[in-house]
Design a protein around this motif. Structure first.
Motif, PDB file in Angstrom:
ATOM      1  N   ALA A   2      78.073  54.786  55.765  1.00 32.74           N
ATOM      2  CA  ALA A   2      78.342  56.218  55.868  1.00 32.74           C
ATOM      3  C   ALA A   2      77.499  57.036  54.922  1.00 32.74           C
ATOM      4  N   ASP A   3      76.964  56.424  53.897  1.00 25.02           N
ATOM      5  CA  ASP A   3      76.226  57.180  52.896  1.00 25.02           C
ATOM      6  C   ASP A   3      74.727  57.042  53.126  1.00 25.02           C
ATOM      7  N   LYS A   4      74.318  57.192  54.363  1.00 27.94           N
ATOM      8  CA  LYS A   4      72.916  57.029  54.706  1.00 27.94           C
ATOM      9  C   LYS A   4      72.123  58.244  54.292  1.00 27.94           C
ATOM     10  N   GLY A   5      70.944  58.005  53.833  1.00 28.55           N
ATOM     11  CA  GLY A   5      69.994  59.075  53.607  1.00 28.55           C
ATOM     12  C   GLY A   5      69.019  59.049  54.750  1.00 28.55           C
ATOM     13  N   SER A   6      68.188  60.039  54.842  1.00 28.01           N
ATOM     14  CA  SER A   6      67.173  60.023  55.880  1.00 28.01           C
ATOM     15  C   SER A   6      65.843  60.390  55.260  1.00 28.01           C
ATOM     16  N   SER A   7      64.810  60.137  56.008  1.00 30.61           N
ATOM     17  CA  SER A   7      63.489  60.470  55.490  1.00 30.61           C
ATOM     18  C   SER A   7      63.364  61.974  55.354  1.00 30.61           C
ATOM     19  N   GLY A   8      62.384  62.397  54.617  1.00 35.40           N
ATOM     20  CA  GLY A   8      62.190  63.827  54.439  1.00 35.40           C
ATOM     21  C   GLY A   8      62.872  64.348  53.196  1.00 35.40           C
ATOM     22  N   GLY A   9      63.291  63.464  52.297  1.00 35.72           N
ATOM     23  CA  GLY A   9      63.824  63.905  51.022  1.00 35.72           C
ATOM     24  C   GLY A   9      65.293  64.271  51.033  1.00 35.72           C
ATOM     25  N   LYS A  10      65.997  64.029  52.118  1.00 38.23           N
ATOM     26  CA  LYS A  10      67.432  64.310  52.143  1.00 38.23           C
ATOM     27  C   LYS A  10      68.132  63.370  51.173  1.00 38.23           C
ATOM     28  N   LYS A  11      69.131  63.905  50.484  1.00 35.02           N
ATOM     29  CA  LYS A  11      69.890  63.097  49.538  1.00 35.02           C
ATOM     30  C   LYS A  11      71.036  62.397  50.259  1.00 35.02           C
ATOM     31  N   PHE A  12      71.466  61.281  49.681  1.00 32.39           N
ATOM     32  CA  PHE A  12      72.660  60.610  50.155  1.00 32.39           C
ATOM     33  C   PHE A  12      73.857  61.508  49.875  1.00 32.39           C
ATOM     34  N   LEU A  13      74.886  61.404  50.718  1.00 33.62           N
ATOM     35  CA  LEU A  13      76.095  62.204  50.513  1.00 33.62           C
ATOM     36  C   LEU A  13      76.690  61.930  49.140  1.00 33.62           C
ATOM     37  N   GLY A  14      76.748  60.667  48.744  1.00 36.33           N
ATOM     38  CA  GLY A  14      77.293  60.315  47.436  1.00 36.33           C
ATOM     39  C   GLY A  14      76.581  61.031  46.300  1.00 36.33           C
ATOM     40  N   GLN A  15      75.255  61.131  46.391  1.00 34.23           N
ATOM     41  CA  GLN A  15      74.479  61.839  45.364  1.00 34.23           C
ATOM     42  C   GLN A  15      74.884  63.307  45.293  1.00 34.23           C
ATOM     43  N   VAL A  16      75.032  63.941  46.444  1.00 34.25           N
ATOM     44  CA  VAL A  16      75.412  65.356  46.492  1.00 34.25           C
ATOM     45  C   VAL A  16      76.800  65.549  45.892  1.00 34.25           C
ATOM     46  N   LEU A  17      77.731  64.661  46.232  1.00 34.30           N
ATOM     47  CA  LEU A  17      79.096  64.775  45.715  1.00 34.30           C
ATOM     48  C   LEU A  17      79.140  64.643  44.201  1.00 34.30           C
ATOM     49  N   VAL A  18      78.352  63.724  43.651  1.00 36.05           N
ATOM     50  CA  VAL A  18      78.301  63.538  42.193  1.00 36.05           C
ATOM     51  C   VAL A  18      77.636  64.743  41.541  1.00 36.05           C
ATOM     52  N   GLU A  19      76.508  65.213  42.090  1.00 31.59           N
ATOM     53  CA  GLU A  19      75.795  66.371  41.522  1.00 31.59           C
ATOM     54  C   GLU A  19      76.668  67.613  41.488  1.00 31.59           C
ATOM     55  N   LYS A  20      77.511  67.793  42.507  1.00 30.99           N
ATOM     56  CA  LYS A  20      78.387  68.965  42.561  1.00 30.99           C
ATOM     57  C   LYS A  20      79.622  68.792  41.678  1.00 30.99           C
ATOM     58  N   GLY A  21      79.802  67.592  41.140  1.00 31.53           N
ATOM     59  CA  GLY A  21      80.942  67.351  40.261  1.00 31.53           C
ATOM     60  C   GLY A  21      82.254  67.108  40.992  1.00 31.53           C
ATOM     61  N   PHE A  22      82.190  66.828  42.289  1.00 31.79           N
ATOM     62  CA  PHE A  22      83.408  66.577  43.057  1.00 31.79           C
ATOM     63  C   PHE A  22      83.991  65.208  42.746  1.00 31.79           C
ATOM     64  N   VAL A  23      83.124  64.232  42.493  1.00 29.44           N
ATOM     65  CA  VAL A  23      83.538  62.862  42.167  1.00 29.44           C
ATOM     66  C   VAL A  23      82.559  62.286  41.153  1.00 29.44           C
ATOM     67  N   SER A  24      82.940  61.181  40.543  1.00 33.00           N
ATOM     68  CA  SER A  24      82.053  60.498  39.595  1.00 33.00           C
ATOM     69  C   SER A  24      81.312  59.366  40.309  1.00 33.00           C
ATOM     70  N   GLU A  25      80.305  58.828  39.643  1.00 30.00           N
ATOM     71  CA  GLU A  25      79.593  57.680  40.208  1.00 30.00           C
ATOM     72  C   GLU A  25      80.537  56.494  40.360  1.00 30.00           C
ATOM     73  N   GLU A  26      81.488  56.371  39.431  1.00 27.93           N
ATOM     74  CA  GLU A  26      82.472  55.289  39.524  1.00 27.93           C
ATOM     75  C   GLU A  26      83.347  55.460  40.767  1.00 27.93           C
ATOM     76  N   ASP A  27      83.724  56.708  41.063  1.00 29.70           N
ATOM     77  CA  ASP A  27      84.512  56.983  42.267  1.00 29.70           C
ATOM     78  C   ASP A  27      83.738  56.558  43.520  1.00 29.70           C
ATOM     79  N   ILE A  28      82.450  56.875  43.546  1.00 29.99           N
ATOM     80  CA  ILE A  28      81.609  56.507  44.694  1.00 29.99           C
ATOM     81  C   ILE A  28      81.568  54.987  44.832  1.00 29.99           C
ATOM     82  N   SER A  29      81.377  54.279  43.713  1.00 26.19           N
ATOM     83  CA  SER A  29      81.319  52.811  43.748  1.00 26.19           C
ATOM     84  C   SER A  29      82.617  52.219  44.282  1.00 26.19           C
ATOM     85  N   ARG A  30      83.754  52.739  43.794  1.00 28.97           N
ATOM     86  CA  ARG A  30      85.049  52.240  44.269  1.00 28.97           C
ATOM     87  C   ARG A  30      85.225  52.506  45.761  1.00 28.97           C
TER      88      ARG A  30
END
Length: 167
Positions: A2-30
């Protein structure tokens, strides 16, 4: 996954969620560990785990996909009200917004990456779907206000089974 990125510089959803402060990297891993073995999307898993809200996911998807979140009542055109039955709208949390040129159906969705919903709507309606981001609460409310009941709402397996259980 579900956390696929695509070519063209799009970020993974998990990266966006962490950058926005919605979740932590640990939350994404879990959540990714929980997600393994199923075909659930990362955002869905994070919401079900209580780590973020529907609105957080919608905001992140809007940023990731570079598409705005529309207000359903502002975008709804009554010409689209009979394109889909209520049961299909509710099953996928979608609402037909308008019919455009070249057989295009603008479809308000909480998850514009839901290939199954898009395929089912295209097969049912005969239109090509242009998916648009919309809030779940807006879609639910608009279905009740704008999409009329039809015989297809009563004679589909989902409603028929529920009706039999009540009898």
């Amino acid at each position: 996954m579900a956390d696929k990125g695509s070519s063209g510089g799009k970020k993974f959803l998990g990266q966006v969620l962490v950058e926005k402060g919605f979740v932590s990297e640990e939350d994404i891993s879990r959540a990714l560990k929980v997600q393994v073995g199923g075909n659930r999307r990362l955002g869905y898993v994070l919401i079900k785990m209580g780590l973020m809200s529907d609105d957080d996911l919608l905001t992140a998807l809007s940023d990731q996909l570079d598409v705005p979140i529309v207000k359903v009542d502002d975008e709804f055109n009554s010409a689209a009200k009979n394109v889909l039955p209520r049961y299909l709208c509710r099953r996928y949390s979608v609402i037909p917004l308008s019919l455009e040129d070249n057989n295009v159906l603008r479809l308000g969705m909480i998850n514009p990456l839901d290939d199954e919903a898009i395929a089912d709507v295209e097969n049912y309606s005969g239109h090509v779907v242009e998916s648009i981001l919309a809030r779940h609460s807006d879609i639910d409310q608009a279905i009740g206000h704008h999409i009329p009941f039809s015989t297809k709402d009563f004679f589909n397996p989902q409603v028929f089974t529920t009706t039999l259980q009540l009898a």
